[in-house]
Design a protein around this motif. Structure first.
Motif, PDB file in Angstrom:
ATOM      1  N   PRO A  38      -2.194  77.542  58.895  1.00 38.15           N
ATOM      2  CA  PRO A  38      -1.351  77.911  57.753  1.00 38.15           C
ATOM      3  C   PRO A  38       0.040  78.371  58.214  1.00 38.15           C
ATOM      4  N   LEU A  39       1.040  78.094  57.402  1.00 43.00           N
ATOM      5  CA  LEU A  39       2.405  78.513  57.731  1.00 43.00           C
ATOM      6  C   LEU A  39       2.486  80.013  57.969  1.00 43.00           C
ATOM      7  N   GLU A  40       1.674  80.772  57.257  1.00 49.80           N
ATOM      8  CA  GLU A  40       1.718  82.240  57.385  1.00 49.80           C
ATOM      9  C   GLU A  40       1.262  82.720  58.760  1.00 49.80           C
ATOM     10  N   GLU A  41       0.568  81.871  59.519  1.00 46.34           N
ATOM     11  CA  GLU A  41       0.018  82.290  60.803  1.00 46.34           C
ATOM     12  C   GLU A  41       0.849  81.821  61.994  1.00 46.34           C
ATOM     13  N   LEU A  42       2.030  81.257  61.746  1.00 46.66           N
ATOM     14  CA  LEU A  42       2.856  80.739  62.839  1.00 46.66           C
ATOM     15  C   LEU A  42       3.478  81.888  63.625  1.00 46.66           C
ATOM     16  N   ARG A 286       4.415  76.591  47.487  1.00 43.20           N
ATOM     17  CA  ARG A 286       3.810  77.066  48.732  1.00 43.20           C
ATOM     18  C   ARG A 286       2.457  77.665  48.398  1.00 43.20           C
ATOM     19  N   ALA A 287       1.416  77.007  48.858  1.00 46.05           N
ATOM     20  CA  ALA A 287       0.041  77.450  48.588  1.00 46.05           C
ATOM     21  C   ALA A 287      -0.869  76.861  49.656  1.00 46.05           C
ATOM     22  N   ASP A 288      -1.968  77.524  49.921  1.00 43.82           N
ATOM     23  CA  ASP A 288      -2.956  77.061  50.897  1.00 43.82           C
ATOM     24  C   ASP A 288      -2.341  76.825  52.279  1.00 43.82           C
ATOM     25  N   GLY A 289      -1.328  77.639  52.612  1.00 49.54           N
ATOM     26  CA  GLY A 289      -0.744  77.575  53.944  1.00 49.54           C
ATOM     27  C   GLY A 289       0.213  76.451  54.183  1.00 49.54           C
ATOM     28  N   ARG A 290       0.693  75.782  53.118  1.00 50.21           N
ATOM     29  CA  ARG A 290       1.629  74.667  53.271  1.00 50.21           C
ATOM     30  C   ARG A 290       2.552  74.603  52.069  1.00 50.21           C
ATOM     31  N   ILE A 291       3.615  73.793  52.178  1.00 48.76           N
ATOM     32  CA  ILE A 291       4.546  73.559  51.071  1.00 48.76           C
ATOM     33  C   ILE A 291       4.376  72.114  50.640  1.00 48.76           C
ATOM     34  N   SER A 292       4.053  71.899  49.366  1.00 51.28           N
ATOM     35  CA  SER A 292       3.742  70.563  48.874  1.00 51.28           C
ATOM     36  C   SER A 292       4.446  70.301  47.563  1.00 51.28           C
ATOM     37  N   HIS A 293       4.674  68.995  47.275  1.00 56.31           N
ATOM     38  CA  HIS A 293       5.193  68.582  45.976  1.00 56.31           C
ATOM     39  C   HIS A 293       4.092  68.737  44.928  1.00 56.31           C
ATOM     40  N   GLU A 294       4.475  69.107  43.730  1.00 59.52           N
ATOM     41  CA  GLU A 294       3.488  69.387  42.691  1.00 59.52           C
ATOM     42  C   GLU A 294       2.655  68.165  42.318  1.00 59.52           C
ATOM     43  N   ARG A 295       3.157  66.954  42.571  1.00 54.36           N
ATOM     44  CA  ARG A 295       2.403  65.733  42.286  1.00 54.36           C
ATOM     45  C   ARG A 295       1.717  65.156  43.522  1.00 54.36           C
ATOM     46  N   GLY A 296       1.796  65.848  44.652  1.00 54.74           N
ATOM     47  CA  GLY A 296       1.159  65.369  45.871  1.00 54.74           C
ATOM     48  C   GLY A 296       1.874  64.201  46.521  1.00 54.74           C
ATOM     49  N   VAL A 301       5.169  70.375  54.157  1.00 55.34           N
ATOM     50  CA  VAL A 301       5.547  71.187  55.316  1.00 55.34           C
ATOM     51  C   VAL A 301       4.279  71.914  55.764  1.00 55.34           C
ATOM     52  N   VAL A 302       3.867  71.662  57.006  1.00 54.83           N
ATOM     53  CA  VAL A 302       2.621  72.211  57.523  1.00 54.83           C
ATOM     54  C   VAL A 302       2.905  72.979  58.813  1.00 54.83           C
ATOM     55  N   GLY A 303       1.922  73.752  59.250  1.00 53.81           N
ATOM     56  CA  GLY A 303       2.029  74.470  60.516  1.00 53.81           C
ATOM     57  C   GLY A 303       1.060  73.914  61.535  1.00 53.81           C
ATOM     58  N   VAL A 304       1.435  73.987  62.837  1.00 51.57           N
ATOM     59  CA  VAL A 304       0.542  73.548  63.905  1.00 51.57           C
ATOM     60  C   VAL A 304       0.554  74.558  65.052  1.00 51.57           C
ATOM     61  N   ASN A 305      -0.581  74.644  65.711  1.00 52.35           N
ATOM     62  CA  ASN A 305      -0.748  75.452  66.919  1.00 52.35           C
ATOM     63  C   ASN A 305      -0.977  74.492  68.076  1.00 52.35           C
ATOM     64  N   VAL A 306      -0.131  74.562  69.122  1.00 50.71           N
ATOM     65  CA  VAL A 306      -0.108  73.547  70.167  1.00 50.71           C
ATOM     66  C   VAL A 306      -0.448  74.165  71.522  1.00 50.71           C
ATOM     67  N   MET A 317       3.720  77.498  68.571  1.00 53.26           N
ATOM     68  CA  MET A 317       3.439  77.149  67.179  1.00 53.26           C
ATOM     69  C   MET A 317       4.733  76.685  66.531  1.00 53.26           C
ATOM     70  N   GLN A 318       4.606  75.889  65.462  1.00 54.14           N
ATOM     71  CA  GLN A 318       5.813  75.432  64.777  1.00 54.14           C
ATOM     72  C   GLN A 318       5.460  74.843  63.415  1.00 54.14           C
ATOM     73  N   PRO A 319       6.440  74.854  62.477  1.00 51.04           N
ATOM     74  CA  PRO A 319       6.274  74.094  61.235  1.00 51.04           C
ATOM     75  C   PRO A 319       6.706  72.644  61.454  1.00 51.04           C
ATOM     76  N   MET A 320       6.093  71.719  60.703  1.00 54.85           N
ATOM     77  CA  MET A 320       6.417  70.298  60.810  1.00 54.85           C
ATOM     78  C   MET A 320       6.374  69.665  59.429  1.00 54.85           C
ATOM     79  N   ILE A 321       7.018  68.518  59.302  1.00 52.32           N
ATOM     80  CA  ILE A 321       6.915  67.700  58.091  1.00 52.32           C
ATOM     81  C   ILE A 321       5.832  66.652  58.308  1.00 52.32           C
ATOM     82  N   SER A 322       4.984  66.482  57.299  1.00 50.02           N
ATOM     83  CA  SER A 322       3.918  65.488  57.350  1.00 50.02           C
ATOM     84  C   SER A 322       4.023  64.599  56.120  1.00 50.02           C
ATOM     85  N   ALA A 323       4.297  63.302  56.332  1.00 50.27           N
ATOM     86  CA  ALA A 323       4.442  62.373  55.218  1.00 50.27           C
ATOM     87  C   ALA A 323       3.086  62.085  54.578  1.00 50.27           C
TER      88      ALA A 323
END
Length: 465
Positions: A38-42, A286-296, A301-306, A317-323
């Motif tokens: 989750p973005l909150e844990e970065l 912003r919900a469930d640890g990510r930022i998403s468009h309301e229509r999916g 925008v997601v978070g990753v631990n590397v 750790m870092q935020p990333m864009i995921s298509a």
């Protein structure tokens, strides 16, 4: 003449057995484990409580912000979105050296957290300013001094180029090719390859990374007298492609007319793109640890631990864009008086520095459109005999998580009736000439130019023509 030397390297190909042994070993030693979090844990990243923007605690690297966009007189005239703001200029550099009279490129097997398959083939140097100034406190970037201090070396190309204007705000990197004549220490994780070798590898899914593709596209691979060097079969696709590089005067439009067309569109297009707080975006949540468009749609925008081996830093750790799904970038080409032309699109994206850049004929994610853009249906329904290239490649794995694009080159029988206000037929020589300058060809076009380079020396892959 540099174009002749490049052509000789293109025509020099090996069976790649040594490369694959090296690459497989590098894949094992360049271990990388990536875990979505989750973005909150970065750790090391901070969400501003007022704006919602996400930034690194050092103040470097990049931020995730909001962008509010107005483009009057367009079907969709207003939207907002998250965007990456990374104002620093990175270095993407390939070191080249002659062995037995043939140019070879020093390539790196590099794992990135967003790569579809972990390790991919990257330039000699691939580093942001924050990386090479060691803001992360990690190890030095190998071979960087060849690109920061070029005295005594030959600079073959050096130009600032943009990255994805839909996901980056005013992002540019310095694309460099530098030739050295002295001995170069070969470090672990690096391998010398000819351009012909690289061109063979470009036909493989998810192997040659985006940064390598953009640097290769900027090579001055055009000039008079190339046709005898390649000696392609007469009236073949390859023959038309080499004539297109050859500076043949039989171009549909002169270069001055192309430049005037681009300048006019840039002057007439009205666009306002303002950086705004993420908290002010109207269609993003912003919900469930990510930022998403309301229509999916579009991206998240997601978070990753590397955890990594063989990198300047072992853990981060870092935020990333995921298509949401793979994109489509397709170039429609045709032969005009025996010379191959590509149908280029003048495209507006909110992150461009100069309003418009030349994109492929098709550039979209079909699922995101209620009404498909021009030429999408034609490209997707093309007969196999029309398809000159079809490969799926990863986008920049340092910022985009598991984000891929299907790249196509599709030949059509005639140029007639396909141009419009936003489309022009151009030769490869014209595209290579524009690539000597900043902000003319976008990153998707540059990937496709690199892929077209790869078709120039490959008779066997064109045996169906």
């Amino acid at each position: 003449m540099i174009s002749r030397r490049i052509a000789e390297s293109v025509l020099t190909r090996s069976d790649l057995e040594d490369f694959h042994s090296w690459y497989e070993a590098s894949h094992r030693t360049g271990f990388m484990h990536v875990e979505p979090v989750p973005l909150e844990e970065l750790k090391g990243w901070h969400t501003d409580p007022v704006t919602g923007n996400i930034g690194h605690e050092s103040g470097g690297f990049y931020t995730i912000e909001g962008l509010d966009v107005h483009v009057p007189d367009r079907p969709i005239s207003h939207w907002d979105q998250p965007i990456i703001h990374q104002p620093e200029i990175g270095v993407l550099g390939i070191l080249v050296k002659e062995f037995d009279g043939v140019l070879h490129c020093l390539m790196q097997a590099k794992a990135e957290p967003g790569n579809h398959n972990g390790t991919q083939l990257s330039p000699t140097v691939q580093a942001t300013r924050s990386n090479y100034t060691r803001l992360h406190g990690g190890r030095e970037v190998p071979y960087l001094d060849y690109f920061r201090r070029t005295e005594g070396h030959v600079v073959i190309s050096d130009v600032r180029q943009s990255e994805q204007g839909a996901w980056f705000y005013h992002k540019r990197n310095r694309n460099m090719v530098v030739e050295v004549r002295e001995d170069v220490e070969l470090l672990d994780g690096f391998h010398w390859l000819t351009l012909g070798d690289l061109h063979q590898l470009l036909a493989r899914d998810d192997l040659v990374n985006m940064d390598t593709r953009t640097v290769l596209s900027c090579l001055p691979f055009a000039g008079t007298g190339l046709l005898p060097s390649f000696a392609p079969p007469a009236d073949s696709f390859q023959d038309a492609l080499i004539r297109s590089y050859d500076g043949d005067p039989r171009s549909r439009h002169g270069t001055n007319a192309i430049l005037s067309w681009i300048t006019e569109l840039r002057s007439l297009t009205r666009i306002t793109a303002r950086r705004v707080p993420i908290n002010r975006l109207t269609q993003w949540r912003r919900a469930d640890g990510r930022i998403s468009h309301e229509r999916g749609l579009f991206f998240e925008v997601v978070g990753v631990n590397v955890t990594a081996a063989g990198r300047e830093v072992d853990r981060w750790m870092q935020p990333m864009i995921s298509a949401a799904e793979p994109g489509l970038a397709a170039l429609v080409v045709t032969r005009i008086d025996g010379v191959l032309h590509a149908l280029m699109q003048a495209r507006v994206e909110p992150g461009y520095v100069d309003v418009i850049e030349l994109a492929p004929t098709v550039q979209c994610t079909p699922r995101n459109h209620e009404r498909l853009p021009p030429f999408v249906a034609e490209v997707l329904s093309a007969h196999p005999d029309q398809i000159r290239l079809d490969v799926t490649l990863s986008e920049e794995g340092g910022r985009f998580y598991q984000t891929r694009t299907r790249y196509l080159v599709v030949e059509v029988p005639s140029a007639e009736g396909l141009e419009g206000p936003a489309f022009r037929w151009m030769t490869l020589a014209q595209l290579v000439d524009l690539l000597r300058h900043s902000n003319y060809l976008n990153i998707q076009s540059r990937s496709l130019v690199a892929c077209l380079h790869s078709l120039s020396g490959s008779v066997e892959r064109l045996s169906h023509v």
